[in-house]
Write a protein that holds these residues in place. Sequence first.
Motif, PDB file in Angstrom:
ATOM      1  N   CYS A   1       0.781  -1.121  -0.107  1.00 35.54           N
ATOM      2  CA  CYS A   1       0.121   0.007   0.037  1.00 35.54           C
ATOM      3  C   CYS A   1       0.793   1.257  -0.120  1.00 35.54           C
ATOM      4  N   ILE A   2       0.583   2.042  -1.003  1.00 33.67           N
ATOM      5  CA  ILE A   2       1.446   3.486  -1.083  1.00 33.67           C
ATOM      6  C   ILE A   2       0.490   4.433  -0.774  1.00 33.67           C
TER       7      ILE A   2
ATOM      8  N   SER B   1       5.932   6.370  -9.170  1.00 37.35           N
ATOM      9  CA  SER B   1       7.284   5.553  -9.569  1.00 37.35           C
ATOM     10  C   SER B   1       7.430   4.215  -8.636  1.00 37.35           C
ATOM     11  N   ALA B   2       7.232   4.239  -7.609  1.00 39.49           N
ATOM     12  CA  ALA B   2       7.191   2.968  -6.674  1.00 39.49           C
ATOM     13  C   ALA B   2       6.237   2.015  -7.199  1.00 39.49           C
ATOM     14  N   ALA B   3       4.897   2.379  -7.266  1.00 36.27           N
ATOM     15  CA  ALA B   3       3.956   1.578  -7.872  1.00 36.27           C
ATOM     16  C   ALA B   3       4.299   0.942  -9.048  1.00 36.27           C
ATOM     17  N   LEU B   4       4.651   1.747 -10.134  1.00 39.91           N
ATOM     18  CA  LEU B   4       4.996   1.036 -11.391  1.00 39.91           C
ATOM     19  C   LEU B   4       6.072   0.171 -11.511  1.00 39.91           C
TER      20      LEU B   4
ATOM     21  N   VAL C   1      -0.531  -3.901  -6.029  1.00 37.81           N
ATOM     22  CA  VAL C   1       0.031  -2.406  -5.394  1.00 37.81           C
ATOM     23  C   VAL C   1      -1.572  -1.755  -5.300  1.00 37.81           C
ATOM     24  N   VAL C   2      -1.612  -0.916  -4.252  1.00 39.09           N
ATOM     25  CA  VAL C   2      -2.750  -0.050  -4.016  1.00 39.09           C
ATOM     26  C   VAL C   2      -2.023   1.079  -3.623  1.00 39.09           C
ATOM     27  N   VAL C   3      -2.460   2.229  -4.478  1.00 41.94           N
ATOM     28  CA  VAL C   3      -2.209   3.690  -4.068  1.00 41.94           C
ATOM     29  C   VAL C   3      -3.300   4.255  -3.493  1.00 41.94           C
TER      30      VAL C   3
ATOM     31  N   VAL D   1      -1.645  -1.577 -11.306  1.00 45.41           N
ATOM     32  CA  VAL D   1      -1.740  -0.859  -9.952  1.00 45.41           C
ATOM     33  C   VAL D   1      -3.273  -0.397  -9.797  1.00 45.41           C
ATOM     34  N   VAL D   2      -3.714  -0.372  -8.586  1.00 45.43           N
ATOM     35  CA  VAL D   2      -5.022   0.369  -8.230  1.00 45.43           C
ATOM     36  C   VAL D   2      -4.819   1.499  -7.408  1.00 45.43           C
ATOM     37  N   ILE D   3      -5.313   2.727  -8.139  1.00 46.44           N
ATOM     38  CA  ILE D   3      -5.118   3.910  -7.426  1.00 46.44           C
ATOM     39  C   ILE D   3      -6.560   4.435  -7.109  1.00 46.44           C
TER      40      ILE D   3
END
Length: 423
Positions: free
Chosen positions: A30-31, A40-43, A52-54, A199-201
Amino acid sequence: MAYPPSYYAATANDAPPPAPLQGDITADVCIVGAGYTGLSAALHLAERGYRVVVLEAERIGWGASGRNGGQLGIGQRKDQRSLEERLGRDWAHRLWELGVESNALVKELIARHNIQCDLKPGLLHAAWKKGDAEWFRSEVDHMASEYGYTAMRYVPREEMREMVATDCYHGGILDEDGAHLHPLNYALGLARAARAAGVVIHEESRVTEISRTDPALVKTAKGTVKASHVILACNAYLGMLEPRVAGMIMPINNFILATEPLGDDARKLIRDDVCIQDTKFVIDYYRLSADGRLLFGGGESYSPNLPKDLAAFVRKPMLRVVPQLENRRIDYAWSGAVAITLKRMPHFGRLEPNIVFAHGYSGQGINIATLGGKLVAEAVAGQAERFDIMAKLKTPRFPGGTWLRYPGLVAGMVFYAMKDRLP
């Protein structure tokens, strides 16, 4: 929720509507924060196969990532000779290598993901004082001999007047690897690439609490994310979400305006369409937009409160440099917060074995924050050697801590602002 008014918001590429977090979900990582670091971290994590969830409190690129001057530097925020004196030659060289990579990484991501963000080459460092020009000349020689870096050259005062329509500067350095871009469209492009990688934002999803457990539980008003790892990528908008590191950074306001389109006068103002930043402590930084406006950042404010008339506030330092624009219309003016550290170097670290952070880019955020996201991703994946090069940098807490740090900042900024005005 609309972005704060700015030239960048008015010319932003299409973005999908926000989808706030609703309910309880799980992820590998989780970001917190959808600026350059978080995106950038998520990608990079998604490309490694992580779920990854942002979570973003506002919109993608809401903070400095979507409001900054758009200048892409190379290297760290501090010059290499200062780093050599402070850290030693070997460590300074490792930091330079990371700094070179950071610049190349931004360009590579833009090319690989076809990010439309008006990327243009060239960054001109302008000497505000005569002594700065002398230092520039020796800096070019030092970087060539010590680091083999030959993409910069010294520009004498006479040529500076040809490159920029002002008499303010005593000389300069042209860095051909430097560049400039539309910062919000770069952030939106990173977000599109991250989503394409899985990634889910969730925008409009302000984090209210992060548990110190494994797995961690990240809470918002309307949902939770249970994750094995958490990355804090909030920078100037960290607030009191994590008091253990909040006192190491200081959010300060920067101010930018955009003139009306200048037509044929644009390239008379900046001959080679490079971006420019000077050597004052409270720097001026400016460039031409894709549609021929002057985007000018400058002015100084020592209060968390914003000036009532931002356009008038920034117009004053602009006219000190280019008085020929006195009768030109100002179409946009905006502000945004950046996070600085006492040493003007970024702050990386771990708060728990499964909670890492990166922030405090001190005005060098486009390249170093993008690289910071990659290094954080490496650390989460168990390859922390490069992350540790940055995390070893000692970042002192601001005197007075989180609540009383502003009086010290005001005193320091007033002192250095006075030095800017001396010969």
